[in-house]
Design an enzyme around this catalytic site. Structure first.
Site, PDB file in Angstrom:
ATOM      1  N   ASP A 188      -4.964  -1.921  -3.074  1.00 42.98           N
ATOM      2  CA  ASP A 188      -5.882  -1.289  -4.036  1.00 42.98           C
ATOM      3  C   ASP A 188      -6.683  -2.322  -4.829  1.00 42.98           C
ATOM      4  O   ASP A 188      -7.249  -2.013  -5.869  1.00 42.98           O
ATOM      5  CB  ASP A 188      -5.114  -0.370  -4.988  1.00 42.98           C
ATOM      6  CG  ASP A 188      -4.099  -1.116  -5.846  1.00 42.98           C
ATOM      7  OD1 ASP A 188      -3.939  -2.349  -5.662  1.00 42.98           O
ATOM      8  OD2 ASP A 188      -3.465  -0.476  -6.703  1.00 42.98           O
ATOM      9  N   GLY A 247       0.742  -8.293 -16.079  1.00 44.90           N
ATOM     10  CA  GLY A 247       1.790  -9.292 -16.240  1.00 44.90           C
ATOM     11  C   GLY A 247       1.177 -10.582 -16.773  1.00 44.90           C
ATOM     12  O   GLY A 247       0.056 -10.939 -16.395  1.00 44.90           O
ATOM     13  N   ALA A 271     -44.438  16.351  18.098  1.00 47.35           N
ATOM     14  CA  ALA A 271     -43.853  16.931  16.888  1.00 47.35           C
ATOM     15  C   ALA A 271     -43.072  18.202  17.210  1.00 47.35           C
ATOM     16  O   ALA A 271     -43.497  19.000  18.042  1.00 47.35           O
ATOM     17  CB  ALA A 271     -44.950  17.248  15.890  1.00 47.35           C
ATOM     18  N   ALA A 298       0.831  -1.209   0.000  1.00 48.59           N
ATOM     19  CA  ALA A 298       0.000   0.000   0.000  1.00 48.59           C
ATOM     20  C   ALA A 298       0.863   1.256   0.000  1.00 48.59           C
ATOM     21  O   ALA A 298       0.545   2.251   0.625  1.00 48.59           O
ATOM     22  CB  ALA A 298      -0.908  -0.010   1.221  1.00 48.59           C
ATOM     23  N   ARG A 354      -2.967   8.431 -10.732  1.00 51.30           N
ATOM     24  CA  ARG A 354      -4.153   8.668 -11.567  1.00 51.30           C
ATOM     25  C   ARG A 354      -5.403   9.003 -10.768  1.00 51.30           C
ATOM     26  O   ARG A 354      -6.412   9.406 -11.345  1.00 51.30           O
ATOM     27  CB  ARG A 354      -4.397   7.458 -12.482  1.00 51.30           C
ATOM     28  CG  ARG A 354      -3.389   7.379 -13.618  1.00 51.30           C
ATOM     29  CD  ARG A 354      -3.437   6.023 -14.306  1.00 51.30           C
ATOM     30  NE  ARG A 354      -4.766   5.743 -14.842  1.00 51.30           N
ATOM     31  CZ  ARG A 354      -5.198   4.523 -15.163  1.00 51.30           C
ATOM     32  NH1 ARG A 354      -4.417   3.470 -14.974  1.00 51.30           N
ATOM     33  NH2 ARG A 354      -6.385   4.353 -15.663  1.00 51.30           N
ATOM     34  N   ASN A 413      -7.349   2.338  -9.953  1.00 51.26           N
ATOM     35  CA  ASN A 413      -6.283   3.281 -10.293  1.00 51.26           C
ATOM     36  C   ASN A 413      -6.804   4.685 -10.539  1.00 51.26           C
ATOM     37  O   ASN A 413      -6.029   5.632 -10.577  1.00 51.26           O
ATOM     38  CB  ASN A 413      -5.542   2.810 -11.551  1.00 51.26           C
ATOM     39  CG  ASN A 413      -4.888   1.454 -11.338  1.00 51.26           C
ATOM     40  OD1 ASN A 413      -4.064   1.305 -10.445  1.00 51.26           O
ATOM     41  ND2 ASN A 413      -5.308   0.465 -12.093  1.00 51.26           N
ATOM     42  N   GLN A 461       8.138   1.931   3.088  1.00 49.04           N
ATOM     43  CA  GLN A 461       9.011   1.816   1.910  1.00 49.04           C
ATOM     44  C   GLN A 461       9.267   3.254   1.458  1.00 49.04           C
ATOM     45  O   GLN A 461       8.391   3.893   0.882  1.00 49.04           O
ATOM     46  CB  GLN A 461       8.290   1.017   0.812  1.00 49.04           C
ATOM     47  CG  GLN A 461       9.146   0.774  -0.415  1.00 49.04           C
ATOM     48  CD  GLN A 461       8.327   0.259  -1.602  1.00 49.04           C
ATOM     49  OE1 GLN A 461       7.121   0.495  -1.694  1.00 49.04           O
ATOM     50  NE2 GLN A 461       8.990  -0.421  -2.510  1.00 49.04           N
ATOM     51  N   ASN A 469     -43.567   9.438  24.745  1.00 46.25           N
ATOM     52  CA  ASN A 469     -44.038   9.962  23.465  1.00 46.25           C
ATOM     53  C   ASN A 469     -43.500  11.380  23.288  1.00 46.25           C
ATOM     54  O   ASN A 469     -43.760  12.250  24.121  1.00 46.25           O
ATOM     55  CB  ASN A 469     -45.573   9.961  23.446  1.00 46.25           C
ATOM     56  CG  ASN A 469     -46.103  10.234  22.048  1.00 46.25           C
ATOM     57  OD1 ASN A 469     -45.518  11.024  21.303  1.00 46.25           O
ATOM     58  ND2 ASN A 469     -47.189   9.597  21.683  1.00 46.25           N
ATOM     59  N   GLY A 503       9.533  -0.807  -6.689  1.00 40.87           N
ATOM     60  CA  GLY A 503       8.931  -1.982  -7.318  1.00 40.87           C
ATOM     61  C   GLY A 503       8.272  -2.896  -6.304  1.00 40.87           C
ATOM     62  O   GLY A 503       8.535  -2.812  -5.097  1.00 40.87           O
TER      63      GLY A 503
HETATM   64  C1  UD1 Z   1       1.620  -5.523 -10.910  1.00 39.75           C
HETATM   65  C2  UD1 Z   1       2.336  -6.803 -11.364  1.00 39.75           C
HETATM   66  C3  UD1 Z   1       1.638  -7.352 -12.615  1.00 39.75           C
HETATM   67  C4  UD1 Z   1       0.160  -7.587 -12.318  1.00 39.75           C
HETATM   68  C5  UD1 Z   1      -0.496  -6.318 -11.785  1.00 39.75           C
HETATM   69  C6  UD1 Z   1      -1.878  -6.627 -11.314  1.00 39.75           C
HETATM   70  C7  UD1 Z   1       4.679  -6.606 -10.771  1.00 39.75           C
HETATM   71  C8  UD1 Z   1       6.035  -6.302 -11.229  1.00 39.75           C
HETATM   72  N1  UD1 Z   1       3.706  -6.498 -11.660  1.00 39.75           N
HETATM   73  O1  UD1 Z   1       1.803  -4.588 -11.948  1.00 39.75           O
HETATM   74  O2  UD1 Z   1       2.240  -8.569 -13.010  1.00 39.75           O
HETATM   75  O3  UD1 Z   1      -0.497  -8.036 -13.497  1.00 39.75           O
HETATM   76  O4  UD1 Z   1       0.241  -5.784 -10.672  1.00 39.75           O
HETATM   77  O5  UD1 Z   1      -2.529  -5.433 -10.946  1.00 39.75           O
HETATM   78  O6  UD1 Z   1       4.502  -6.985  -9.618  1.00 39.75           O
HETATM   79  N2  UD1 Z   1       3.569  -1.005  -4.770  1.00 39.75           N
HETATM   80  C9  UD1 Z   1       4.286  -0.682  -3.639  1.00 39.75           C
HETATM   81  N3  UD1 Z   1       5.598  -0.314  -3.778  1.00 39.75           N
HETATM   82  C10 UD1 Z   1       6.217  -0.300  -4.969  1.00 39.75           C
HETATM   83  C11 UD1 Z   1       5.467  -0.638  -6.118  1.00 39.75           C
HETATM   84  C12 UD1 Z   1       4.160  -0.990  -5.980  1.00 39.75           C
HETATM   85  O7  UD1 Z   1       3.750  -0.693  -2.536  1.00 39.75           O
HETATM   86  O8  UD1 Z   1       7.412   0.012  -5.004  1.00 39.75           O
HETATM   87  C13 UD1 Z   1       2.167  -1.378  -4.615  1.00 39.75           C
HETATM   88  C14 UD1 Z   1       1.229  -0.397  -5.295  1.00 39.75           C
HETATM   89  O9  UD1 Z   1       0.823   0.612  -4.404  1.00 39.75           O
HETATM   90  C15 UD1 Z   1       0.076  -1.294  -5.724  1.00 39.75           C
HETATM   91  C16 UD1 Z   1       0.747  -2.643  -5.959  1.00 39.75           C
HETATM   92  O10 UD1 Z   1       1.960  -2.609  -5.258  1.00 39.75           O
HETATM   93  O11 UD1 Z   1      -0.873  -1.462  -4.694  1.00 39.75           O
HETATM   94  C17 UD1 Z   1       0.970  -2.938  -7.440  1.00 39.75           C
HETATM   95  O12 UD1 Z   1       1.845  -1.979  -7.976  1.00 39.75           O
HETATM   96  P1  UD1 Z   1       1.673  -1.404  -9.427  1.00 39.75           P
HETATM   97  O13 UD1 Z   1       2.749  -0.448  -9.696  1.00 39.75           O
HETATM   98  O14 UD1 Z   1       0.283  -0.956  -9.642  1.00 39.75           O
HETATM   99  O15 UD1 Z   1       1.939  -2.739 -10.292  1.00 39.75           O
HETATM  100  P2  UD1 Z   1       1.557  -2.984 -11.793  1.00 39.75           P
HETATM  101  O16 UD1 Z   1       2.527  -2.324 -12.665  1.00 39.75           O
HETATM  102  O17 UD1 Z   1       0.138  -2.699 -12.001  1.00 39.75           O
HETATM  103 CA    CA Z   2      -1.580  -1.560 -10.865  1.00 35.53          CA
END
Ligand code: UD1
Ligand code: CA
Length: 449
Positions: free
Chosen positions: A105, A138, A360, A9, A15, A224, A75, A357, A80
């Site tokens: 999400d 993915g 009104a 999270a 967006r 999103n 984080q 009671n 990633g």
């Molecule tokens: C990710 C998956 C993809 C999958 C998709 C489903 C990876 C590399 N890709 O892609 O295979 O089909 O979700 O929705 O895992 N987040 C963090 N920290 C980060 C990055 C992300 O907490 O550094 C959280 C985001 O807030 C979100 C979730 O991880 O809740 C997914 O991240 P997002 O960047 O939306 O991944 P996608 O590119 O959509």
């Molecule tokens: Ca996503």
């Protein structure tokens, strides 16, 4: 085997175009994050770790509002999904069960799906779905029933992009193995990110088994944008209405009734059209909620009737067979068994005794501009129409107030309080007054012509 949840999270949710972290936007009256936590709670996890980032303080607070035992880790930079999961490693030190990764999400993953996921017997199991439009998800690359790897859209070949079996993001894996695999993930890819998805290929290289469990695409709906949030709200409401009806609740016009994540309604309750339930409402069996009523933080007991056009605010406690009628607002007040507040009243910071009671237009004047004060009304009391009860004040059992009274001091049991100017009657004065007014008008009309 015991389970631990890792809920991602940290993302800003660009967006959404919002100052509020994405996972805190309300869905069914609760932060989006609570939906994922509720689904995850069905696994009775030993530990839950929420990975925060954007708006970390707010997200931590929301997580702990759900369950004070939840741990959060920050984080600092969003490098990633793999990097995000790694942040939970220290919090899960010593935990040897399975870790399940959820996204904050992605609110609709069902308990049933999670149960199937953890029942799978591979070392790493991914929740996949057949996408109607696979877009940028993915792709799960499967050969001979074996999950070989997950390829992100940006890194995929045309052949791989043609695959429609997609990654939901939910993964189940032994925690020790998960962190071991993650330590070997690099950011050598199109996005320059540490992908959680890379652990599949790494697991296979090391001789571990991998598998896919699938669910309906609707369960993997990620939010999103505001448009997707509205879609998710519609999906949540549709589900909540269907569940209420399965549980024996009558909804005369289901599409016009709105529920919150924690709404609880007992069997044989009837909900008329255009009723909204905010957070924290419980309704017992056999109650009736009439049209256009709005309830939040309220408890309604068996056989009580609310509305039409009633508003129950936090702390409204409506006992059995009590009656709250049209244009009545109740806040932080106990309306005891069989009491009636039928029309155009405000009852706040009060107790209304059994079978009392309330006429009104009665108002409990609970606020002096600085502090709130309590009004206590005894059993079987009769409050005349348009009584102002200036709190703090107590009305005894079986007492009465005359209509139009402004009650500023306590009324003992069985007493009648009259607190208004005494009526005077002047015989013939109405006729005289009319004549005088008419002659005034004639004089004015002449003067202006
Ligand atoms: C990710 C998956 C993809 C999958 C998709 C489903 C990876 C590399 N890709 O892609 O295979 O089909 O979700 O929705 O895992 N987040 C963090 N920290 C980060 C990055 C992300 O907490 O550094 C959280 C985001 O807030 C979100 C979730 O991880 O809740 C997914 O991240 P997002 O960047 O939306 O991944 P996608 O590119 O959509
Ligand atoms: Ca996503």
């Amino acid at each position: 085997m015991t389970s631990a949840l890792i809920v991602l999270a940290a993302g800003k949710g660009t967006r959404m175009n919002s100052d509020l972290p994405k996972v805190l936007h309300p869905l069914g009256g609760a932060p989006m994050l609570h939906h994922a936590l509720q689904a995850g709670a069905s696994l009775e996890p030993e530990q839950t770790v929420v990975v925060t980032g954007f708006g970390a303080d707010l997200v931590r607070k929301a997580a702990q509002d759900w369950d004070a035992d939840i741990q959060t880790v920050e984080q600092a930079e969003q490098l990633g999904t793999g990097h995000a999961v790694q942040q939970a490693q220290a919090a899960l030190a010593g935990f040897e069960g399975r870790a399940i990764v959820l996204y904050g999400d992605t609110p609709f993953v069902s308990p049933d799906t999670l149960a199937r996921l953890i029942a799978a017997n591979s070392d790493v199991t991914v929740l996949g779905f057949e996408a109607a439009d696979p877009g940028r998800y993915g792709r799960l690359i499967v050969a001979e029933n074996q999950l070989l790897k997950i390829v992100e859209y940006a890194d995929a070949s045309n052949e791989e992009r043609a695959v429609t079996l997609c990654n939901s993001g939910v993964i189940s894996c032994n925690a020790t193995l998960l962190f071991d695999l993650l330590s070997r993930v690099t950011n050598d890819n199109a996005a320059g990110e540490f992908y959680l998805t890379d652990i599949i290929a790494l697991a296979r290289d090391a001789g571990h088994s991998t598998g896919v469990v699938t669910c309906l695409e609707a369960e993997t709906l990620g939010i999103n944008s505001r448009a997707q949030l509205a879609e998710a709200e519609a999906a949540f409401q549709a589900q909540a209405r269907a569940t209420a009806m399965e549980n024996g609740v009558t909804l005369t016009a289901p599409d016009t009734v709105y529920f919150a994540l924690d709404t609880f309604i007992g069997r044989d309750t009837v909900i008329e059209p255009n009723v909204v339930f905010g957070p924290g409402v419980t309704i017992e069996s056999g109650a009736t909620i009439k049209a256009f009523s709005h309830l939040e933080g309220a408890h309604v007991s068996r056989g009580a009737t609310i509305g039409p056009y009633a508003r129950l605010r936090p702390g409204a406690e409506i006992s059995e067979a009590a009656r709250i009628g049209n244009f009545v607002e109740v806040k932080n007040a106990q309306i005891e068994t069989g009491a009636k507040v039928n029309h155009l009243s405000y009852v706040g910071d009060a107790r209304v005794g059994a079978a009392a009671n309330i006429g009104a237009g009665t108002i409990t004047c609970n606020y002096d501009g600085v502090m709130k004060h309590h009004t206590d009304i005894g059993a079987r009391a009769f409050i005349g129409s348009n009584t102002m009860l200036v709190a703090p004040v107590a009305i005894g059992d079986d007492a009465m107030t005359a209509s139009g009274s402004v009650i500023t001091s306590d009324v003992p049991d069985e007493a009648l309080a009259i607190a208004r100017a005494r009526q005077e009657v002047k015989p013939g004065l109405a006729t005289k007054l009319f004549e005088m007014l008419k002659s005034n008008r004639q004089k004015r009309d002449k003067g202006s012509s």
